[in-house]
Design a protein around this motif. Structure first.
Motif, PDB file in Angstrom:
ATOM      1  N   TYR A 193       0.854  -1.193   0.000  1.00  0.00           N
ATOM      2  CA  TYR A 193       0.000   0.000   0.000  1.00  0.00           C
ATOM      3  C   TYR A 193       0.887   1.239   0.000  1.00  0.00           C
ATOM      4  CZ  TYR A 193      -3.772  -3.190   1.326  1.00  0.00           C
ATOM      5  OH  TYR A 193      -4.684  -4.213   1.354  1.00  0.00           O
ATOM      6  N   HIS A 222       0.075   5.574   1.486  1.00  0.00           N
ATOM      7  CA  HIS A 222      -0.834   5.322   2.594  1.00  0.00           C
ATOM      8  C   HIS A 222      -0.113   5.709   3.878  1.00  0.00           C
ATOM      9  CE1 HIS A 222      -3.407   3.083  -0.083  1.00  0.00           C
ATOM     10  NE2 HIS A 222      -4.247   2.780   0.909  1.00  0.00           N
ATOM     11  N   ASN A 258      -5.536   6.609   2.830  1.00  0.00           N
ATOM     12  CA  ASN A 258      -5.066   6.639   1.450  1.00  0.00           C
ATOM     13  C   ASN A 258      -4.802   8.098   1.095  1.00  0.00           C
ATOM     14  OD1 ASN A 258      -5.002   6.926  -1.337  1.00  0.00           O
ATOM     15  ND2 ASN A 258      -6.336   5.157  -1.674  1.00  0.00           N
ATOM     16  N   GLU A 285      -8.902   3.737   5.881  1.00  0.00           N
ATOM     17  CA  GLU A 285      -9.139   2.311   5.653  1.00  0.00           C
ATOM     18  C   GLU A 285      -8.822   1.548   6.921  1.00  0.00           C
ATOM     19  OE1 GLU A 285      -6.349   1.384   2.571  1.00  0.00           O
ATOM     20  OE2 GLU A 285      -7.335   2.670   1.076  1.00  0.00           O
TER      21      GLU A 285
END
Lengths: 658, 222, 255
Positions: A186, A189, A208, A215
């Motif tokens: 990711y 992030h 994000n 998230e």
């Protein structure tokens, strides 16, 4: 709560082997069911994520940059230590261990340091196998150089880009696991909180950074590999994005913070040129191998450095520390530079700089080269040219960088350097297994406090990051996860996730809704100034108390007057930065508190109240031979826990590099 | 890896360009060599003999098929790569200074190639079509030298030929060394040599080709 | 070094997000010291924009010492601006003079979509590495580091190729938007080392397949990439990539 460092019993050099021999294992089928989150993809994070992926765990890795390859480990220049003794100069695991404990001014945990020294050799093997192009000799074998604080050549390097090469090695191992589906990456992030269920770390809330949405991510264990917090000083050699947020959120969720005041001020950085300065650039410590540091003997000497004759130069490190000369450890070199500048011997427009001169090295190498190539009676210019080529091969990229920034040619005129914040030895308190005080929450690399005591030796940060990631966590994490195999994945609809995410979003909205007048950057600058002036290279009680007051005030001002443009749900770097600065402000307070509590001088921490007659740092082992582990109890509320340090092998003495 | 996969990949297509490029480079040596026979100034006797040999020898006619195949492959690949490369940058820079980092002719292979293609259409219609018609209709042997004199008596044709040759020069100047790079040859010692040979080659070929229409038009030879 | 102050006009590409259409905005910036870095100049402008209640210019940057590869601006028609072998963050304002107009654009490539303003998405580079830019060695499997001596020249060449910072200036500057220098550098580094030999073939084939999939253009040997590369990566790496691909493509038995 008593701190248990969980140091294995037995002799120092058997502890790690014993531990590995008895540690609980997780069988491969169970590994596939266990999830691990790694925050940060520098040397520690990338190597941990890759190694755990190889073992079969389901890993999620997070970084705030656009690619894991950009983590700031990439900027490390000089090298990585390992007790290979390839040079046959008397190096050994014991010596590396000894040097590191001594270099850390006896504030590190012996068992951790010994393990670090033991695995150091495997790191080099692993990196070479990955295709890291270390410098080599003509015979095809690896080359070494020496670094500050040691008397052997144990530093492996790749020109002035060692960190880059090591990180790209770890990054490629990580990307391989991404391709194999063992790691999910990711990028862009940012971790904004830890989710705890029944007292254990069970996941994170991440944002994000492209669309601004938060998230929820579950895991059986969370590894923080998020680096150091040097940017609390605003100006440092850290990357612009380097921050304490992940570690700080963990701290607020129960992880103790170890030795927050231990900051390393690196002696050789390019000096500040003006108010516009956004960051400082390091000139690798390896330069001290060949460069000689001096200031004019006369105060306020405004002559050009090349016009100052030899006898009017004060090579103050060679004068004060004849045994180590220009290669004294970083803390000693930094303070000596500050001392000279404070006394009025500084150079350059701001008078806050000293010279790092390569003339002698160039001429020395030049003469050797002339001899080698059989050029009899070469003139000065020829010798200079030949020597310049040697220096260029060793440090070319650093010299270029210096010239780009300052516009001066360091082959012809000495570099101007001044100390700058570079590394933070403090960090989340961890036990021998790298676990924080929150079960299931680990801290690796610069994010933890463990191996460098009060001062880190050069070329040891890369070593520690990779040791933790490649060779320590794969064993110690298993010891925890072996008991977690019955825990199936917890749904992210669990109350704890919903609640934590809600808190994160409320904080984001709160920041956005202040709609004040001052920019985030201006607050960061103010904080940096307080920290540098009062909690920097020299600290005293009065200053620290003032700093705490000022920081509390600044915090209030921040939360009532900061201005963040844009929206939450979009790419908004100002909002990202605001969250980080808010955490830095809180950390700053704790650092001052810790510095105030530690009324001794040790390593990078210099309390003016505690010095010898000739101005050297004076340690106080009777009262301060402990790790300060701070527990957070809410706003500006902390409890100090002490982990006593006992030295079985390396008996503390007053460090002397004379 | 299937052949199709190999030759449709980015590098595979470059190989096609490089291989056919070198093949065409070799062809130009023969072409220029034979045509240079006109400089013997023997009323085209030697030249016509060579031309006759080239068009009647079955090995040569077989190679001719290869030549056309290579040429067509070079053209089609070149055009398709140019269009594909355009797609790789859907939004152009507002302000770009490519001259700071590369040579104009290296960036203009597509345009130079297109000019050469147009030139080729004219060139083939001038010389190739008539030769072939004569060959298959079984008439008396085609006097190529005569045809040259006729074609190059027109001034604007000569100018168009010179434009074609100049395009050819820049195309070869970049293409020669570029083909070697594409085929994987870049060496501290040999690359400078390749570049020099390429320059000399492009100069000689193009000077020879340029001299032909000029010499005939100005009646230095007849 | 003499320093001076200058007033400049900045023409900057502004684009709210990937979906929206962007346009240029013009900003005057005054009293800029020649000692500032280019990004510090943008910082100054951004602070002013925020104070005036406007949105600051989004741009990627991190280490600001020319090594992380995050900064990515097309400045006055050149990737990373007018200096050779230099990144945007290391560009200093003494490269400009009073009264100059500076045009700043994001990298333009189909494979690097714009995220916001000057920020682009370069994850295509990560995916190319995932396709094979590594040596498959699990942690703990390594033999002693000095067990395999490596010719110093090969080691040096491998290092020079490995110096790539993955910034994407090669793609940005190439008229074809080709990523061959980036891929060539990684393939070369690993092909030059004995450790990389076992996976040589599959590596180059897979990395090129991924590169093609990402929508990069094709190399036409203009060598603009080498000229603009902040780390001076040589195009000889592209030749080596071609050679490796040729060898692998013709000899591999896998379909």
């Amino acid at each position: 709560m008593a701190l248990d460092a969980k140091i294995p019993k037995g002799e120092m050099d058997k502890k790690w082997t014993d531990y590995k021999g008895h540690v609980k294992l997780v069988n491969p089928a169970n590994k596939r069911k266990l999830e691990v989150i790694v925050v940060g993809t520098g040397l520690a994070g990338a190597s941990a994520a890759a190694s755990l992926g190889e073992l079969g765990y389901k890993v999620k890795a997070f970084c705030f940059q656009d690619s894991p390859r950009r983590a700031h480990s990439i900027a490390a220049q000089g090298g990585i230590n390992a007790a290979k003794n390839y040079q046959n100069d008397g190096d050994s695991v014991f010596r590396l261990f000894y040097d590191t404990v001594k270099g850390g001014d006896y504030r590190a945990r012996e068992a951790n340091v010994h393990r670090l020294a033991e695995v150091s050799t495997s790191i080099i093997d692993q990196c070479v196998a990955q295709g890291v192009p270390f410098a080599r000799e003509y015979g095809g074998l690896l080359s070494n150089r020496s670094f500050g604080g040691t008397q052997v050549q144990r530093t492996f390097y790749a020109a002035g880009q060692t960190g880059q090469q090591l990180l790209l090695g770890a990054y490629s191992a990580l990307e391989r696991q991404v391709a194999l589906g063992n790691v999910k990456m990711y990028s862009r992030h940012e971790m904004l909180d830890i989710v705890k269920i029944d007292g254990k770390a069970r996941g994170i809330i991440a944002r994000n950074l492209v669309n601004g949405k938060t998230e929820r991510h579950f895991a059986h264990a969370v590894l923080l590999c998020s680096g150091g917090y040097g940017n609390v000083f605003y100006l440092s050699t850290n990357a612009m994005g380097s921050n304490v947020t992940a570690a700080w959120k963990a701290h607020k969720k129960g992880a103790f913070f170890g030795n927050p005041c231990f900051t390393q001020i690196h002696p050789t950085c390019i000096p500040v040129s003006g108010d516009h300065q956004s960051k400082l650039t390091l000139m690798s410590e390896s330069l001290r191998n060949d460069g000689r540091i001096w200031v004019p003997k006369q105060k306020n000497d405004n002559r050009k450095p090349t016009d100052i004759p030899e006898e009017e130069r004060d090579y103050y490190l060679e004068r004060r520390y004849p045994a180590f000369g220009n290669l004294v450890p970083r803390d000693v070199a930094s303070r000596a530079a500050k001392e000279r500048c404070d006394e009025g011997y500084g150079v350059g427009t701001t008078k806050m700089a000293v010279y790092l001169d390569f003339k002698d090295a160039i001429m020395r190498y030049g003469r050797t080269e002339a001899g080698k190539t059989g050029i009899a009676n070469a003139d000065e210019n020829k010798i200079f040219e030949l020597g310049k080529q040697v220096v260029e091969e060793k440090y070319g990229n650093l010299f270029e960088m210096y010239e780009k920034i300052t516009g001066e040619n360091p082959y012809l005129t000495p570099m101007r350097i001044y100390p700058a914040v570079h590394y933070t030895m403090g960090g989340l308190w961890v036990d021998y297994e790298l676990q924080t005080t929150v079960p299931g929450l680990y801290a690796l690399g610069e994010a933890n406090f463990s191996d460098h005591g009060a001062n880190r030796l050069g070329a040891s940060a890369l070593m520690q990051g990779l040791a933790d990631g490649y060779f320590v966590i794969p064993y110690t994490l298993g010891n925890y996860l072996a008991d977690e195999i019955r825990t199936s994945s917890i749904s992210t609809d669990h109350d704890a996730f919903i609640q934590t995410e809600k808190e994160v979003n409320e904080r984001l909205s709160k920041l956005m809704n202040i709609k004040g007048k001052q920019t985030v950057e201006s607050f960061h600058k103010k904080l940096g100034k307080i920290m540098w002036d009062k909690c920097g290279m020299a600290r005293n009680e009065q200053g620290l108390k003032q700093a705490i007051d000022e920081i509390r005030q600044l915090k209030q001002e921040f939360w009532s007057d900061v201005r963040i443009p844009g929206e939450i749900n979009e790419f908004n770097p100002e909002l990202d930065k605001a969250g980080r600065v808010a955490d830095f402000i809180e950390l700053g307070e704790l650092m001052c508190l810790d510095a105030l509590d530690r009324n001794e001088s040790c390593g990078g921490h210099f309390r003016e109240e505690s010095q010898t007659e000739d101005g050297e740092a004076k340690r106080d082992d009777d009262n301060f031979s402990y790790v300060a582990a701070w527990q957070n109890n809410g706003d500006s509320q902390w409890t100090l826990h002490k982990e006593g340090l006992s030295f079985e092998i390396v008996k503390p003495t007053q460090r002397s590099y004379k | 890896m299937t052949w199709k996969h190999f030759f449709t990949s980015s590098i595979g297509r470059k190989f096609i360009m490089g291989f056919t490029g070198i093949f065409l480079i070799l062809f130009l040596i023969i072409h220029a060599g034979i045509n240079s026979c006109i400089f013997l100034n023997d009323h085209g006797v030697t030249f016509n003999k060579m031309a006759h040999f080239m068009s009647h020898n079955w090995i040569m006619r077989f190679l001719e098929i290869g030549l056309f195949a290579g040429l067509i492959a070079h053209i089609i690949q070149g055009l398709s790569l140019t269009f594909q490369n355009k797609k790789a940058r859907p939004v152009e820079y507002y302000f770009n200074q490519p001259s700071k980092n590369s040579k104009w002719y290296s960036r203009s292979m597509g345009i130079l190639g297109t000019l050469l293609l147009l030139f080729l259409v004219m060139h083939l219609s001038h010389f190739y079509v008539d030769t072939k018609v004569a060959l298959y209709s079984g008439d008396k042997p085609h006097d190529l030298f005569d045809e040259m004199k006729e074609v190059f008596s027109i001034k604007w044709v000569v100018i168009l030929y010179l434009v074609g040759v100049v395009s050819l020069f820049w195309h070869l100047y970049h293409g020669f060394q570029s083909a070697f790079q594409t085929l994987g040859i870049n060496h501290k010692r040999y690359t400078p040599l390749i570049k020099t040979i390429g320059t000399v080659y492009a100069l000689i070929i193009c000077i020879l080709f340029a001299l032909m229409p000029v010499a005939i038009h100005l009646q230095w030879i007849n | 070094m003499e320093h001076y102050n200058m007033n400049l006009t900045l023409k900057v590409w502004r684009q709210k997000n990937n979906q929206s259409k962007g346009k240029f905005e013009t900003y005057p910036v005054n009293n800029i010291s020649s000692e500032m870095s280019f990004l510090e100049m943008i910082d100054v402008l951004n602070e002013k924009l925020i104070e005036e209640g406007n949105e600051p210019i989004a741009f990627d940057h991190d280490c600001r010492e020319g090594i992380c590869g995050m900064c990515s601006m097309f400045i006055n028609g050149q990737a990373h601006g007018p200096w050779q072998q230099n990144t945007t963050c290391q560009l200093h304002m003494r490269a400009f003079k009073d009264g100059d107009t500076i045009v700043v654009e994001p990298w333009r490539s189909a494979a690097f979509p714009v995220v916001k303003d000057l920020v682009v998405d370069r994850s295509s580079f990560d995916r190319i590495i995932q396709a094979g830019g590594y040596i498959s060695v699990n942690t703990g499997n390594a033999v002693d580091a000095n067990a395999i001596p490596i010719d110093k020249k090969d080691a040096d060449d491998a290092f020079m190729a490995a110096a790539c910072i993955g910034c994407g200036a090669c793609v940005a500057t190439c008229k074809n938007g080709s990523a061959m220098l980036f891929v060539g550098a990684k393939v070369s580094q690993l092909a030059l080392l004995p450790q990389g030999a076992p996976e040589k073939e599959s590596r180059v084939l897979n990395m090129i397949a991924q590169m093609d999939k990402e929508g990069f253009g094709n190399c036409t040997n203009t060598y603009a990439c080498e000229a603009e590369c902040p780390k001076g990566i040589s195009v000889s790496n592209i030749a080596r990539l071609n050679a490796e691909y040729l060898k692998a493509g013709l000899t591999t038995e896998e379909k």
